[in-house]
Motif scaffolding. Structure first.
Motif, mmCIF file in Angstrom:
data_model
loop_
_atom_site.group_PDB
_atom_site.id
_atom_site.type_symbol
_atom_site.label_atom_id
_atom_site.label_comp_id
_atom_site.label_asym_id
_atom_site.label_seq_id
_atom_site.Cartn_x
_atom_site.Cartn_y
_atom_site.Cartn_z
ATOM 1 N N UNK A 106 28.487 46.338 29.998
ATOM 2 C CA UNK A 106 27.263 46.435 30.789
ATOM 3 C C UNK A 106 26.205 45.406 30.396
ATOM 4 N N UNK A 107 25.772 44.610 31.371
ATOM 5 C CA UNK A 107 24.709 43.624 31.167
ATOM 6 C C UNK A 107 23.406 44.119 31.800
ATOM 7 N N UNK A 108 23.512 44.533 33.057
ATOM 8 C CA UNK A 108 22.390 45.028 33.848
ATOM 9 C C UNK A 108 22.995 45.701 35.076
ATOM 10 N N UNK A 109 22.205 46.320 35.943
ATOM 11 C CA UNK A 109 22.784 47.058 37.079
ATOM 12 C C UNK A 109 23.660 46.233 38.019
ATOM 13 N N UNK A 110 23.579 44.915 37.944
ATOM 14 C CA UNK A 110 24.372 44.069 38.833
ATOM 15 C C UNK A 110 25.557 43.398 38.166
ATOM 16 N N UNK A 133 35.109 44.940 38.785
ATOM 17 C CA UNK A 133 34.140 44.028 38.173
ATOM 18 C C UNK A 133 32.968 43.894 39.139
ATOM 19 N N UNK A 134 31.779 44.151 38.623
ATOM 20 C CA UNK A 134 30.561 43.943 39.415
ATOM 21 C C UNK A 134 29.855 42.711 38.861
ATOM 22 N N UNK A 135 29.783 41.665 39.676
ATOM 23 C CA UNK A 135 29.199 40.401 39.239
ATOM 24 C C UNK A 135 28.138 39.954 40.242
ATOM 25 N N UNK A 160 40.316 60.972 27.463
ATOM 26 C CA UNK A 160 40.695 59.583 27.738
ATOM 27 C C UNK A 160 40.478 58.734 26.490
ATOM 28 N N UNK A 161 41.321 57.736 26.341
ATOM 29 C CA UNK A 161 41.199 56.772 25.247
ATOM 30 C C UNK A 161 41.378 55.383 25.817
ATOM 31 N N UNK A 162 40.338 54.563 25.688
ATOM 32 C CA UNK A 162 40.357 53.192 26.176
ATOM 33 C C UNK A 162 40.316 52.249 24.984
ATOM 34 N N UNK A 163 41.210 51.281 24.964
ATOM 35 C CA UNK A 163 41.138 50.203 23.968
ATOM 36 C C UNK A 163 40.700 48.941 24.699
ATOM 37 N N UNK A 164 39.562 48.423 24.288
ATOM 38 C CA UNK A 164 38.974 47.233 24.911
ATOM 39 C C UNK A 164 39.035 46.099 23.897
ATOM 40 N N UNK A 165 39.859 45.100 24.181
ATOM 41 C CA UNK A 165 40.003 43.960 23.277
ATOM 42 C C UNK A 165 39.852 42.680 24.073
ATOM 43 N N UNK A 166 38.811 41.941 23.762
ATOM 44 C CA UNK A 166 38.445 40.752 24.532
ATOM 45 C C UNK A 166 38.305 41.163 26.009
ATOM 46 N N UNK A 167 39.201 40.693 26.866
ATOM 47 C CA UNK A 167 39.073 41.007 28.295
ATOM 48 C C UNK A 167 40.219 41.900 28.793
ATOM 49 N N UNK A 168 40.905 42.537 27.841
ATOM 50 C CA UNK A 168 41.997 43.442 28.174
ATOM 51 C C UNK A 168 41.564 44.891 27.980
ATOM 52 N N UNK A 200 34.847 37.967 32.462
ATOM 53 C CA UNK A 200 33.459 38.083 32.910
ATOM 54 C C UNK A 200 32.469 38.469 31.817
ATOM 55 N N UNK A 201 32.778 39.551 31.049
ATOM 56 C CA UNK A 201 31.789 40.093 30.129
ATOM 57 C C UNK A 201 32.414 40.349 28.760
ATOM 58 N N UNK A 202 32.220 39.445 27.804
ATOM 59 C CA UNK A 202 32.843 39.608 26.486
ATOM 60 C C UNK A 202 32.242 40.733 25.655
ATOM 61 N N UNK A 203 30.984 41.064 25.887
ATOM 62 C CA UNK A 203 30.312 42.153 25.178
ATOM 63 C C UNK A 203 29.413 42.886 26.172
#
Length: 254
Positions: A106-110, A133-135, A160-168, A200-203
């Protein structure tokens, strides 16, 4: 062996124990059980559509509070620098919508990722992970059927269990009632694996998103480093208590 040498050996052993205890202690990046009747605004942005209610299901780990969300679009955590992490949460896709919305990067609402677990009977590609992806305010969606022909039912609590690594992104689920009987050894079912080709969003922040007509509930959010297992015995513990017990044992065995 002289007393001074023995003393030196015990001190060295104690220091090794000290380092081992703290090295094995899982780092919790975010934890939220939605108890207390009011949204913790030190962890989440304020959101009128996020209402804390008593759970209707008899799953002990849900405690006395869950967050009920019905519309309002995305809401984010106050922490905004999550990168390479595990995100866990219990969820319930209610009959109005039969869908959920998990927010990452999350960066901002957009600008953010929003990945939906679309339950059986949903009007939006049921039994799919809908990778969004919302860009710059525009949506791109890539729905994929659950791996292995799995199904997720509405009105049922799942972990639920999500693993987020880089963009995967990888995601597993298991009925909450089953998961919480043995969280350290629970055999979750993998339902999705997706990589953002646009990187799109690394962090960014984490959170949840619901649009009009999409009713959902969540509880027991837990975010931690990849490779850790805070559910395992001897990991999610008070390191001071564990250290004290270890030192007491050493003293007894002397």
């Amino acid at each position: 062996m002289s007393r001074s040498v023995r003393g030196t050996l015990w001190v060295s052993l104690f220091l090794l124990m000290f380092i081992g205890v703290f090295a094995s202690h899982a780092t919790t990046l975010l934890e939220e059980d939605f108890e207390g009747g009011k949204l913790n605004e030190s962890k989440w942005n304020a959101k009128a559509e996020w209402k804390l209610i008593k759970p209707e299901a008899k799953v002990a780990k849900l405690g006395t509070g869950v967050v009920d969300i019905n519309g309002g679009q995305a809401n984010f955590s106050k922490k905004t620098d999550f990168k390479n992490f595990v995100f866990e949460a219990d969820f319930n896709a209610k009959k109005d919508g039969k869908i959920t919305g998990f927010v990452f990067g999350g960066q901002d609402p957009d600008n953010y990722y929003m990945h939906q677990i679309s339950a059986n009977g949903s009007g939006h590609t049921p039994n799919n992970v809908r990778w969004h992806t919302r860009s710059k305010g525009a949506w791109a969606v890539d729905p994929k059927p659950f791996l292995g022909g799995e199904k997720v039912e509405p009105e049922v609590w799942y972990r639920s269990k999500w693993i987020v690594k880089d963009f995967n992104f990888k995601v597993w689920v298991l009925e909450s009632e089953t998961f919480w009987k043995n969280p350290a050894g629970a055999k979750m079912r993998k339902i999705g694996d997706w990589t953002d080709p646009k990187k799109s969003f690394p962090t960014g922040a984490v959170g949840f998103r619901s649009s009009g007509g999409e009713h959902m509930r969540y509880d027991n959010v837990l975010v931690y480093d990849i490779g850790d297992n805070p559910h395992a015995s001897g990991t999610a513990v008070d390191p001071h208590g564990k250290l004290a017990a270890t030192w007491a044992s050493l003293k007894t065995n002397r």
